[in-house]
Motif scaffolding. Structure first.
Motif, PDB file in Angstrom:
ATOM      1  N   ASP A 214       0.793  -1.230   0.000  1.00 27.60           N
ATOM      2  CA  ASP A 214       0.000   0.000   0.000  1.00 27.60           C
ATOM      3  C   ASP A 214       0.826   1.282   0.000  1.00 27.60           C
ATOM      4  N   ASP A 215       2.018   1.225   0.570  1.00 30.26           N
ATOM      5  CA  ASP A 215       2.782   2.466   0.743  1.00 30.26           C
ATOM      6  C   ASP A 215       3.643   2.831  -0.463  1.00 30.26           C
ATOM      7  N   VAL A 216       3.757   1.911  -1.398  1.00 30.52           N
ATOM      8  CA  VAL A 216       4.652   2.148  -2.538  1.00 30.52           C
ATOM      9  C   VAL A 216       3.859   2.050  -3.842  1.00 30.52           C
ATOM     10  N   GLU A 217       4.176   2.960  -4.766  1.00 31.76           N
ATOM     11  CA  GLU A 217       3.456   2.973  -6.040  1.00 31.76           C
ATOM     12  C   GLU A 217       4.371   2.606  -7.199  1.00 31.76           C
ATOM     13  N   ALA A 218       3.786   1.951  -8.200  1.00 35.63           N
ATOM     14  CA  ALA A 218       4.491   1.757  -9.474  1.00 35.63           C
ATOM     15  C   ALA A 218       3.515   2.118 -10.580  1.00 35.63           C
ATOM     16  N   GLY A 219       3.985   2.794 -11.607  1.00 34.14           N
ATOM     17  CA  GLY A 219       3.073   3.195 -12.680  1.00 34.14           C
ATOM     18  C   GLY A 219       3.816   3.606 -13.933  1.00 34.14           C
ATOM     19  N   ILE A 220       3.029   4.001 -14.913  1.00 27.03           N
ATOM     20  CA  ILE A 220       3.588   4.344 -16.233  1.00 27.03           C
ATOM     21  C   ILE A 220       3.325   5.813 -16.546  1.00 27.03           C
ATOM     22  N   LYS A 221       4.353   6.458 -17.089  1.00 22.67           N
ATOM     23  CA  LYS A 221       4.226   7.813 -17.593  1.00 22.67           C
ATOM     24  C   LYS A 221       4.389   7.723 -19.114  1.00 22.67           C
ATOM     25  N   ALA A 222       3.343   8.086 -19.854  1.00 26.93           N
ATOM     26  CA  ALA A 222       3.405   7.984 -21.314  1.00 26.93           C
ATOM     27  C   ALA A 222       3.910   9.289 -21.908  1.00 26.93           C
ATOM     28  N   TYR A 223       4.889   9.206 -22.807  1.00 25.71           N
ATOM     29  CA  TYR A 223       5.394  10.375 -23.527  1.00 25.71           C
ATOM     30  C   TYR A 223       4.819  10.363 -24.934  1.00 25.71           C
ATOM     31  N   CYS A 253      -1.448   3.671 -16.084  1.00 20.84           N
ATOM     32  CA  CYS A 253      -0.872   4.879 -16.690  1.00 20.84           C
ATOM     33  C   CYS A 253      -1.462   6.096 -15.989  1.00 20.84           C
ATOM     34  N   HIS A 254      -0.641   6.791 -15.190  1.00 21.64           N
ATOM     35  CA  HIS A 254      -1.196   7.891 -14.392  1.00 21.64           C
ATOM     36  C   HIS A 254      -0.806   9.276 -14.900  1.00 21.64           C
ATOM     37  N   THR A 255       0.216   9.340 -15.790  1.00 21.93           N
ATOM     38  CA  THR A 255       0.662  10.649 -16.282  1.00 21.93           C
ATOM     39  C   THR A 255       0.917  10.582 -17.785  1.00 21.93           C
ATOM     40  N   ILE A 299      -2.690  12.886 -14.945  1.00 21.66           N
ATOM     41  CA  ILE A 299      -2.012  14.183 -15.002  1.00 21.66           C
ATOM     42  C   ILE A 299      -1.546  14.357 -16.442  1.00 21.66           C
ATOM     43  N   VAL A 300      -1.822  15.530 -17.035  1.00 25.55           N
ATOM     44  CA  VAL A 300      -1.322  15.802 -18.389  1.00 25.55           C
ATOM     45  C   VAL A 300      -0.408  17.017 -18.321  1.00 25.55           C
ATOM     46  N   VAL A 301       0.822  16.848 -18.780  1.00 26.49           N
ATOM     47  CA  VAL A 301       1.772  17.954 -18.761  1.00 26.49           C
ATOM     48  C   VAL A 301       2.424  18.100 -20.126  1.00 26.49           C
ATOM     49  N   SER A 302       3.071  19.245 -20.324  1.00 28.08           N
ATOM     50  CA  SER A 302       3.824  19.446 -21.557  1.00 28.08           C
ATOM     51  C   SER A 302       4.987  20.378 -21.267  1.00 28.08           C
ATOM     52  N   ASP A 303       6.136  20.070 -21.816  1.00 27.17           N
ATOM     53  CA  ASP A 303       7.310  20.906 -21.602  1.00 27.17           C
ATOM     54  C   ASP A 303       7.940  21.213 -22.955  1.00 27.17           C
TER      55      ASP A 303
END
Ligand code: SF4
Ligand SMILES: [Zn+2]
Length: 366
Positions: A214-223, A253-255, A299-303
């Motif tokens: 529960d205390d640790v997360e794993a996930g995917i950030k798509a570019y 996929c969270h970001t 979350i959706v971001v752009s740089d």
């Protein structure tokens, strides 16, 4: 009369042709780099599911992307920064990490909560970063809050993610998916994998997440790549909106990070640009996509890199800094109202491009 030969049918189609062209373009670059030094390292801030964090970003110098050596993606010049053809030893990789830690001590007040490691390839590809180095790096950064590792989807497994989560560090895998549309990924980007491979990687991350407790997360950030070559401005915008929506719907996929294409040297995009066949996306397009997708479940971001320059995403030059600032504000606050405060006369030109540009007359403006 000349007769078509089998060669004619082999060439000029799909990936063989793209790869051949890309190999030729890349081979014009000649440079080699010290395997004991990282390609780049810097400190900045980034938005994560746990809030905005101080971040140490590392570009490790590994053997470089295997796909790039075969030819590679139409917009990517990164292979030019990698060690020529070979792989990098465990000792050399750890020397690179030491240099990054020194940089952090010199320039930061305290150890960064977030670590991001890119390799211009795949950190999880054991031909680039062997298991020994991967585990040593996991141990080095195990006391931080979160780590982001770049990888193509084929190399993602629950076990490799587990090497990191076992230390209690939240672990994200950054995948250069570019677009959710297979046709665009294959034919415009020249990237070999399918959306289904991305979904499989997300599933591995979801399992790793469940196994980590529960205390640790794993996930995917798509570019994602905003405006690959051969798409008009409006096609690129439509493809990006649907890609963000599809990614956000995949469990694990969270970001989503939308990267506007910029013109890098020694790439097919550069050739097109040089011959008046490509214009990087408008910053208005980036803002529009962020507004349209503000309510997705990620979350959706752009740089935008190189914003305001002719080779980077740009508007009319007058308003580039303003729109870029609004995009950066959106990244941190996820509030689409930031775009209500920016306007410029060139919006009308952008709207006209969106309406009138077709494949045969692009780019309609510079
Ligand atoms: S974008 Fe990624 S997969 Fe494509 S050539 Fe560059 S490093 Fe390799
Ligand atoms: Zn403007």
């Amino acid at each position: 009369m000349s007769k078509p030969t089998p060669d004619v049918y082999e060439q000029g189609k799909g990936m063989d042709a793209h790869n051949q062209a890309m190999r030729e373009i890349r081979s014009r670059k000649e440079a080699s780099y010290d395997p004991h030094e990282p390609t780049r390292v810097w400190l900045d801030e980034d938005n994560t599911p746990g809030g905005v964090k101080q971040s140490l970003t590392i570009i490790l110098n590994t053997g470089g992307c295997r796909w790039a050596r075969a030819g590679g993606c139409t917009m990517c010049g990164y292979v030019a920064e990698s060690v020529d053809g070979g792989s990098v030893s465990h000792e050399a990789l750890m020397d690179q990490i030491d240099i990054c830690l020194e940089h952090e001590q010199e320039h930061g007040d305290e150890p960064a909560d977030l670590i991001k490691i890119y390799t211009s390839g795949s950190f999880l590809d054991e031909r680039e970063v062997g298991a020994e180095s991967r585990r040593a790096i996991a141990e080095t950064f195990g006391d931080r809050e979160r780590i982001v590792l770049e990888s193509l989807p084929d190399f993602v497994s629950r076990e490799k993610i587990g090497d990191f989560t076992q230390y209690g560090i939240d672990t994200d895998i950054a995948i250069g998916l570019e677009t959710a549309t297979d046709r665009v990924r294959h034919d415009c980007v020249n990237k070999y994998f399918d959306f289904a491979d991305f979904e499989d990687a997300c599933e591995e991350a979801a399992v790793a997440d469940a196994e980590a407790g529960d205390d640790v997360e794993a996930g995917i950030k798509a570019y994602l790549l905003m405006k690959p070559p051969f798409l008009t401005e409006s096609e690129a915008v439509a493809d990006m909106i649907s890609s963000i929506e599809r990614c956000a719907d995949v469990e694990g996929c969270h970001t989503v990070s939308m990267n506007p294409c910029n013109v890098q040297r020694y790439t097919m995009v550069d050739e097109l640009y040089f011959n008046d066949g490509y214009r990087p996306p408008w910053l208005w397009s980036v803002a529009h996509v962020l507004e349209e997708t503000a309510d997705v479940d990620a979350i959706v971001v752009s740089d935008p890199v190189g914003h305001g320059s002719d080779r980077g995403p740009h508007n009319c030059t007058e308003c580039d800094d303003l729109v870029q600032k609004a995009i950066k504000d959106f990244d941190l606050r996820q509030d689409p109202s930031v775009f209500e405060q920016v306007s410029c006369e060139c919006e009308l030109t952008w709207e006209t491009v969106m309406e009138r540009e077709r494949s045969f007359n692009q780019p309609l403006t510079r």
